[in-house]
Design an enzyme around this catalytic site. Structure first.
Site: not given
Lengths: 165, 251
Positions: B183, B187, B191
């Site tokens: 994660s 993440r 993005n």
């Protein structure tokens, strides 16, 4: 937009067909990135975080030092103030003592002089009364002696007889 | 209408220029952008080193580093204390600044035309390459587990991690532990990668209107880049504090 999505999908599909690697699978770039980051990490740990922490600690120390200096200066100021007051009080009491002492001395001198003057006055009064007494003693027998003749003469004048006895 | 076969209209998803160095396939565009980001970071670091002062007026560069160090130090202090793992602070400061610069260099509108006529970004954000985010996330993963082993012992730490607060949640704890680096890396990757796709999509718009959404998106991308760098650093601190806490620290 549809065209864009289709063309994006086409790129993916064509990549998969032509045997190019899936971009979600890491390759050798991983190790180079890791090496670059470790260098950056080393430099920042040594040349940034250490000096910055030293600066922050130093600044805290300086602030504490300044506060301490301020407190010490205030203490010294208060001590000087109280010492000044104490000196002033003792000087005042000393001055008062000197004033009292000189006043007492003045009174004593005046008393002495007054006593001397009184003694002199008494002495002069005594001498005067003595001399008056002496004169009185000197004159009284003479006057007593002349009383008889004077009274005879006086009586003769009253009765009109000349002084023939 | 835009022609699908034209090179300008296609979105190049996850395409990298590659080369073989030391027998390894490397994405040269990522390496290049990462080197630029590292160079910017190192220049800032050396400027600080040259002009750092504790009594004089601090320079802008010093204020920049001080602000980040103070912010990160307070985060570390409030979550785990500075003494448990002294290298956490430099690590999160490095991570934050490095990721921030890496995300922000892509805002520069520098493009070049490749040999086959495609217009490509000169500085692609390195975090849009899975290698970049995995390298950082796995480094963090290994470091915080090493700190955990050092704190709770070679046997005590795996037991603590597996057991967690209550024993019957052990499978969930294990999944959570595995999910952490995934994660953490995905993440950031997601993005920034989304930002690249957005720029690609906006580039498909007609030229006379393209500048408006592009300016808006790049401005927002600056914000996203800052937030993601901050989240990465913050989660690093969080993982370290979870790894180094002991049973008696629970409330």
């Amino acid at each position: 937009m549809d065209v864009a999505v289709i063309s994006g999908a086409t790129v993916l599909a064509s990549e998969a067909e032509s045997g190019t690697t899936n971009f979600l699978v890491p390759n050798g770039t991983f190790f180079f990135i890791l090496a670059i980051f470790l260098i950056v990490f080393g430099v920042i740990a040594k040349f940034v975080v250490q000096p910055v922490q030293k600066v922050l600690d130093e600044r805290v120390r300086l602030a504490a030092q300044t506060a301490l200096d301020n407190r010490r200066a205030a203490e010294q100021d208060a001590a000087a103030e109280s010492e000044f007051k104490q000196e002033l009080t003792s000087a005042r009491s000393e001055a008062g003592g000197i004033r009292d002492r000189s006043r007492a001395e003045g009174r004593q001198v005046a008393d002495e002089l007054r006593a001397v003057a009184n003694a002199k006055v008494a002495e002069e009064v005594r001498q005067a009364s003595e001399s008056l007494e002496a004169q009185k003693d000197g004159l009284t027998p003479a006057l007593n002696a002349s009383v008889e003749s004077l009274s005879v003469a006086l009586a003769n004048r009253i009765i009109g007889v000349d002084g023939v006895r | 209408m835009v022609n699908a076969t034209s090179p300008v209209s296609s979105i190049e998803v996850g395409h990298h220029t590659t080369a073989t160095w030391l027998g390894l396939t490397v994405n040269t565009d990522t390496i290049y952008a990462t080197l630029v980001a590292a160079a910017v970071t190192l220049v800032l670091a050396f400027i600080l080193r040259a002009k750092v002062t504790s009594t004089g007026v601090p320079s802008g560069v010093q204020l920049f580093w001080e602000a980040i160090t103070v912010q990160m130090r307070s985060q570390v202090q409030s979550s785990m204390g500075l003494s448990l793992a002294p290298f956490v602070l430099p690590l999160v400061v490095s991570l934050f600044v490095f990721i921030l610069v890496a995300n922000w260099i892509s805002v520069l509108p520098l493009q070049y035309t490749s040999a086959d006529g495609a217009t490509l970004e000169l500085l692609k954000p390195p975090a849009s390459d899975i290698n970049f985010v995995l390298a950082l996330a796995l480094l963090v993963f290994i470091c915080y587990h090493a700190a955990g082993f050092r704190r709770s012992g070679i046997i005590g730490y795996p037991i603590k991690v597996t057991k967690g607060h209550v024993a019957f949640l052990a499978p969930i704890n294990l999944v959570e532990e595995i999910a952490k680096p995934i994660s953490l890396s995905l993440r950031l990757f997601g993005n920034i990668f989304a930002g690249v796709i957005m720029v690609g999509l906006i580039a498909l718009l007609p030229t006379y209107i393209m500048w408006a959404p592009n300016a808006i998106w790049k401005t927002f991308d600056l914000f996203v880049g800052l937030i993601q760098a901050f989240i990465f650093a913050l989660l690093t601190i969080l993982y370290f504090s979870q790894a180094t806490e002991t049973q008696d620290a629970h409330h």
